[in-house]
Design a protein around this motif. Sequence first.
Motif, mmCIF file in Angstrom:
data_model
loop_
_atom_site.group_PDB
_atom_site.id
_atom_site.type_symbol
_atom_site.label_atom_id
_atom_site.label_comp_id
_atom_site.label_asym_id
_atom_site.label_seq_id
_atom_site.Cartn_x
_atom_site.Cartn_y
_atom_site.Cartn_z
ATOM 1 N N MET A 1 -45.338 12.924 -51.029
ATOM 2 C CA MET A 1 -45.389 12.799 -49.569
ATOM 3 C C MET A 1 -46.382 11.724 -49.133
ATOM 4 N N GLU A 2 -47.405 11.496 -49.967
ATOM 5 C CA GLU A 2 -48.393 10.462 -49.631
ATOM 6 C C GLU A 2 -47.741 9.103 -49.462
ATOM 7 N N HIS A 3 -46.630 8.890 -50.184
ATOM 8 C CA HIS A 3 -45.910 7.617 -50.132
ATOM 9 C C HIS A 3 -45.451 7.298 -48.708
ATOM 10 N N TYR A 4 -45.209 8.347 -47.915
ATOM 11 C CA TYR A 4 -44.682 8.164 -46.563
ATOM 12 C C TYR A 4 -45.760 8.284 -45.492
ATOM 13 N N PHE A 5 -47.014 8.395 -45.890
ATOM 14 C CA PHE A 5 -48.057 8.669 -44.910
ATOM 15 C C PHE A 5 -48.158 7.567 -43.858
ATOM 16 N N SER A 6 -47.997 6.307 -44.261
ATOM 17 C CA SER A 6 -48.112 5.211 -43.296
ATOM 18 C C SER A 6 -47.046 5.320 -42.212
ATOM 19 N N VAL A 7 -45.861 5.830 -42.572
ATOM 20 C CA VAL A 7 -44.798 6.026 -41.577
ATOM 21 C C VAL A 7 -45.099 7.249 -40.723
ATOM 22 N N LEU A 8 -45.479 8.348 -41.359
ATOM 23 C CA LEU A 8 -45.748 9.586 -40.631
ATOM 24 C C LEU A 8 -46.928 9.426 -39.675
ATOM 25 N N SER A 9 -47.883 8.565 -40.031
ATOM 26 C CA SER A 9 -49.039 8.362 -39.158
ATOM 27 C C SER A 9 -48.645 7.688 -37.845
ATOM 28 N N ARG A 10 -47.459 7.032 -37.822
ATOM 29 C CA ARG A 10 -46.968 6.410 -36.591
ATOM 30 C C ARG A 10 -46.185 7.388 -35.729
ATOM 31 N N CYS A 11 -45.904 8.561 -36.275
ATOM 32 C CA CYS A 11 -45.140 9.565 -35.544
ATOM 33 C C CYS A 11 -46.085 10.378 -34.676
ATOM 34 N N SER A 12 -45.745 10.513 -33.405
ATOM 35 C CA SER A 12 -46.614 11.232 -32.476
ATOM 36 C C SER A 12 -46.836 12.677 -32.909
ATOM 37 N N LEU A 13 -45.901 13.241 -33.639
ATOM 38 C CA LEU A 13 -46.016 14.629 -34.080
ATOM 39 C C LEU A 13 -47.208 14.838 -35.010
ATOM 40 N N PHE A 14 -47.586 13.788 -35.752
ATOM 41 C CA PHE A 14 -48.660 13.917 -36.741
ATOM 42 C C PHE A 14 -49.939 13.198 -36.329
ATOM 43 N N HIS A 15 -50.046 12.865 -35.056
ATOM 44 C CA HIS A 15 -51.228 12.158 -34.575
ATOM 45 C C HIS A 15 -52.490 12.992 -34.820
ATOM 46 N N GLY A 16 -53.481 12.365 -35.445
ATOM 47 C CA GLY A 16 -54.754 13.032 -35.680
ATOM 48 C C GLY A 16 -54.789 13.926 -36.902
ATOM 49 N N ILE A 17 -53.704 13.979 -37.669
ATOM 50 C CA ILE A 17 -53.635 14.807 -38.874
ATOM 51 C C ILE A 17 -53.820 13.919 -40.092
ATOM 52 N N GLY A 18 -54.801 14.233 -40.919
ATOM 53 C CA GLY A 18 -55.172 13.378 -42.045
ATOM 54 C C GLY A 18 -54.260 13.534 -43.252
ATOM 55 N N GLN A 19 -54.307 12.541 -44.115
ATOM 56 C CA GLN A 19 -53.471 12.529 -45.313
ATOM 57 C C GLN A 19 -53.780 13.716 -46.222
ATOM 58 N N GLU A 20 -55.053 14.154 -46.210
ATOM 59 C CA GLU A 20 -55.434 15.262 -47.098
ATOM 60 C C GLU A 20 -54.744 16.568 -46.705
ATOM 61 N N ASP A 21 -54.272 16.671 -45.462
ATOM 62 C CA ASP A 21 -53.580 17.883 -45.008
ATOM 63 C C ASP A 21 -52.068 17.799 -45.160
ATOM 64 N N LEU A 22 -51.587 16.628 -45.544
ATOM 65 C CA LEU A 22 -50.155 16.368 -45.486
ATOM 66 C C LEU A 22 -49.344 17.304 -46.385
ATOM 67 N N ASN A 23 -49.726 17.424 -47.643
ATOM 68 C CA ASN A 23 -48.950 18.251 -48.573
ATOM 69 C C ASN A 23 -48.951 19.714 -48.161
ATOM 70 N N ASP A 24 -50.114 20.236 -47.770
ATOM 71 C CA ASP A 24 -50.179 21.623 -47.314
ATOM 72 C C ASP A 24 -49.305 21.833 -46.091
ATOM 73 N N MET A 25 -49.329 20.865 -45.189
ATOM 74 C CA MET A 25 -48.549 20.969 -43.968
ATOM 75 C C MET A 25 -47.058 21.006 -44.267
ATOM 76 N N MET A 26 -46.600 20.146 -45.170
ATOM 77 C CA MET A 26 -45.178 20.091 -45.474
ATOM 78 C C MET A 26 -44.691 21.403 -46.072
ATOM 79 N N GLY A 27 -45.520 22.013 -46.906
ATOM 80 C CA GLY A 27 -45.149 23.309 -47.467
ATOM 81 C C GLY A 27 -45.099 24.379 -46.403
ATOM 82 N N CYS A 28 -46.055 24.343 -45.491
ATOM 83 C CA CYS A 28 -46.128 25.313 -44.404
ATOM 84 C C CYS A 28 -44.905 25.211 -43.488
ATOM 85 N N LEU A 29 -44.391 23.993 -43.294
ATOM 86 C CA LEU A 29 -43.292 23.759 -42.361
ATOM 87 C C LEU A 29 -41.920 23.797 -43.031
ATOM 88 N N GLY A 30 -41.887 24.066 -44.325
ATOM 89 C CA GLY A 30 -40.610 24.090 -45.027
ATOM 90 C C GLY A 30 -39.908 22.751 -44.997
#
Length: 225
Positions: free
Chosen positions: A1-30
């Motif tokens: 998922m880190e591979h897509y972080f630069s794209v996800l960081s441009r998405c308003s849905l993930f504004h202010g959410i750091g890369q270190e939370d990304l994997n946990d978040m994706m699991g939480c959201l299915g």
Amino acid sequence: MEHYFSVLSRCSLFHGIGQEDLNDMMGCLGAKITSVSKGEPVFLEGDPAQMVGVVLSGGVQVVQDDYYGNRSVLSILQPGDSFGEAFSCAGLEHMPVSVFAVRESEVLLMNCRRILTLCSHTCHFHSLLIQNLLQGLAQKNLAFTQKVRYMSQKTTKDKLLTYLLDQAKQQGSAEFVIPCDRQTLADYLGVERTAMSAELGKLKKAGQLDTKGSWFHLNPVERHS
């Protein structure tokens, strides 16, 4: 998922959410990533309205067909743009629109119910995610208002010029590439492609613009009605 972080960081849905939370978040959201070929659907009208999508690569368009099969393009989305959240949050059982890939694309899909419901792990990013979702819905409403402005122009020429001038302003240059092909642009503006092509030909002959495919260059010529 880190591979897509630069794209996800441009998405308003993930504004202010750091890369270190990304994997946990994706699991939480299915969350899952799916590849979609050009012309293939991500969603179809009538599918369950459960998922929120984010374009990771390529591009998609949101469309609605009337009873007779006439298609209207509601929005054209690029990497970093999200879709489907308005219908999921509204509690609709079925999607009232379809989403198609306009080129080879990768899309992130997440369960909207998991976004709206705080999980048992009380993830610290979850409340921020909900806040971002609400802000994103407000931005979508503004984008819809912009489309209405184009559609309310009286002539095909005015619809086209209003759209192109907005694109130049958004991209900060008189030379720009629009995020769609000519047929998609015609559908988005609610005009016939032949009529739009004729107007483009007239504008080009008058020296107001140059164009080839999705590329445009607006020349500094006074706009006339």
